[in-house]
Motif scaffolding. Structure first.
Motif, mmCIF file in Angstrom:
data_model
loop_
_atom_site.group_PDB
_atom_site.id
_atom_site.type_symbol
_atom_site.label_atom_id
_atom_site.label_comp_id
_atom_site.label_asym_id
_atom_site.label_seq_id
_atom_site.Cartn_x
_atom_site.Cartn_y
_atom_site.Cartn_z
ATOM 1 N N UNK A 190 0.811 -1.218 0.000
ATOM 2 C CA UNK A 190 0.000 0.000 0.000
ATOM 3 C C UNK A 190 0.847 1.272 0.000
ATOM 4 N N UNK A 191 2.165 1.132 -0.170
ATOM 5 C CA UNK A 191 3.074 2.276 -0.134
ATOM 6 C C UNK A 191 3.396 2.753 -1.545
ATOM 7 N N UNK A 192 2.909 3.916 -1.897
ATOM 8 C CA UNK A 192 3.140 4.502 -3.216
ATOM 9 C C UNK A 192 4.564 5.067 -3.292
ATOM 10 N N UNK A 193 5.151 5.075 -4.498
ATOM 11 C CA UNK A 193 6.517 5.620 -4.636
ATOM 12 C C UNK A 193 6.669 7.044 -4.132
ATOM 13 N N UNK A 194 5.588 7.807 -4.093
ATOM 14 C CA UNK A 194 5.685 9.205 -3.670
ATOM 15 C C UNK A 194 6.037 9.370 -2.205
ATOM 16 N N UNK A 195 5.924 8.289 -1.433
ATOM 17 C CA UNK A 195 6.247 8.400 -0.008
ATOM 18 C C UNK A 195 7.298 7.374 0.416
ATOM 19 N N UNK A 196 7.849 6.654 -0.546
ATOM 20 C CA UNK A 196 8.828 5.615 -0.243
ATOM 21 C C UNK A 196 10.160 6.222 0.209
ATOM 22 N N UNK A 197 10.887 5.475 1.022
ATOM 23 C CA UNK A 197 12.223 5.850 1.478
ATOM 24 C C UNK A 197 13.095 4.591 1.404
ATOM 25 N N UNK A 198 14.409 4.735 1.556
ATOM 26 C CA UNK A 198 15.261 3.537 1.538
ATOM 27 C C UNK A 198 14.841 2.482 2.557
ATOM 28 N N UNK A 199 14.281 2.906 3.666
ATOM 29 C CA UNK A 199 13.851 1.954 4.697
ATOM 30 C C UNK A 199 12.385 1.561 4.554
ATOM 31 N N UNK A 200 11.675 2.221 3.648
ATOM 32 C CA UNK A 200 10.262 1.905 3.413
ATOM 33 C C UNK A 200 10.052 1.774 1.910
ATOM 34 N N UNK A 201 10.258 0.589 1.322
ATOM 35 C CA UNK A 201 10.164 0.419 -0.128
ATOM 36 C C UNK A 201 8.735 0.579 -0.636
ATOM 37 N N UNK A 202 8.641 0.963 -1.911
ATOM 38 C CA UNK A 202 7.315 1.161 -2.497
ATOM 39 C C UNK A 202 6.749 -0.157 -3.020
ATOM 40 N N UNK A 203 5.565 -0.059 -3.637
ATOM 41 C CA UNK A 203 4.828 -1.262 -4.040
ATOM 42 C C UNK A 203 5.030 -1.667 -5.502
ATOM 43 N N UNK A 204 5.979 -1.062 -6.206
ATOM 44 C CA UNK A 204 6.076 -1.320 -7.638
ATOM 45 C C UNK A 204 6.491 -2.756 -7.971
ATOM 46 N N UNK A 205 7.417 -3.308 -7.224
ATOM 47 C CA UNK A 205 7.809 -4.695 -7.482
ATOM 48 C C UNK A 205 6.649 -5.644 -7.176
ATOM 49 N N UNK A 206 5.928 -5.369 -6.109
ATOM 50 C CA UNK A 206 4.765 -6.191 -5.783
ATOM 51 C C UNK A 206 3.682 -6.067 -6.850
ATOM 52 N N UNK A 207 3.513 -4.881 -7.366
ATOM 53 C CA UNK A 207 2.537 -4.672 -8.448
ATOM 54 C C UNK A 207 2.874 -5.560 -9.642
#
Length: 228
Positions: free
Chosen positions: A28-45
């Protein structure tokens, strides 16, 4: 890690109890709020799109053992396209739990088809990684079964279906004309008119030109079919 109350409620709506809550948070983490310690959802998508595709392909294959590839393919496309994923996401209120950056929130990201569809696919992948293919299949079928049963034999996206109808009638392909654009740049609303060469037309509005064109095509397709 324990899920927050809103994510726990979402998981219940989804129908899956996560052993690894971090997977759902990442989904549920969009790239617009991702950080090195909080990866985004693109790979899961990326993964979820393939899991969804396999579940839907298998379900269609089992549901109609006489259907040809030419019949199954448009049904499949209708069930896995972004618009359908976004509609399923809305029934789950996925938008309310998306983790977005400020700019995406300000631009109405929680309502955007693209973000909702990406989030839905990522969630399917999270279920798959959390508990395996059978769990992912169960979640997909729980939310897609009614659509699988109702999908039309000649299911196609409305623009393709309208173009095929027009060509069968000896007409030129439909035109799509942007007649109005309202709202701020970060959240525009497009008005599109779909026009046939015989003079018939239909108008629709949406937050993207592509969606407005599809809605206008659907409205016009319904109009011409009613006239037949």
């Amino acid at each position: 890690m324990k899920l927050s109350a809103d994510l726990d409620a979402f998981a219940r709506r989804l129908g899956h109890r996560f052993q690894g809550p971090d997977l759902l948070i990442r989904a549920l983490t969009h790239p617009s709020i991702a950080t090195p310690s909080r990866p985004d959802n693109q790979r899961l998508e990326f993964l979820g799109d393939r899991v969804l595709g396999l579940v839907i392909a298998e379900a269609l294959f089992q549901a109609d053992r006489e259907a040809s590839e030419g019949t199954l393919a448009p049904r499949f496309n209708a069930l896995v396209r972004k618009e359908t994923c976004a509609e399923i996401a809305r029934t789950l209120d996925l938008g309310s739990v998306l983790k977005l950056g400020r700019s995406e929130m300000m631009s109405g990201g929680r309502r955007k088809d693209a973000l909702l569809a990406d989030g839905m696919e990522a969630v399917i992948a999270a279920v798959y990684l959390d508990a395996g293919f059978e769990a992912a299949r169960a979640v997909v079928l729980a939310h897609w079964t009614d659509r699988i049963a109702a999908v039309e034999d000649d299911a196609r996206d409305p623009k393709s279906a309208l173009q095929e109808w027009a060509q069968a009638q000896g007409q030129t392909p439909p035109d799509y004309v942007e007649t109005q654009r309202e709202g701020p740049d970060h959240a525009p609303v497009f008005t599109i008119e779909a026009r046939l060469s015989d003079g018939r037309s239909a108008v629709a509005q949406a937050g993207s030109k592509r969606q407005a064109e599809q809605l206008a095509a659907q409205a016009l397709l319904e109009k011409v079919r009613a006239d037949e």
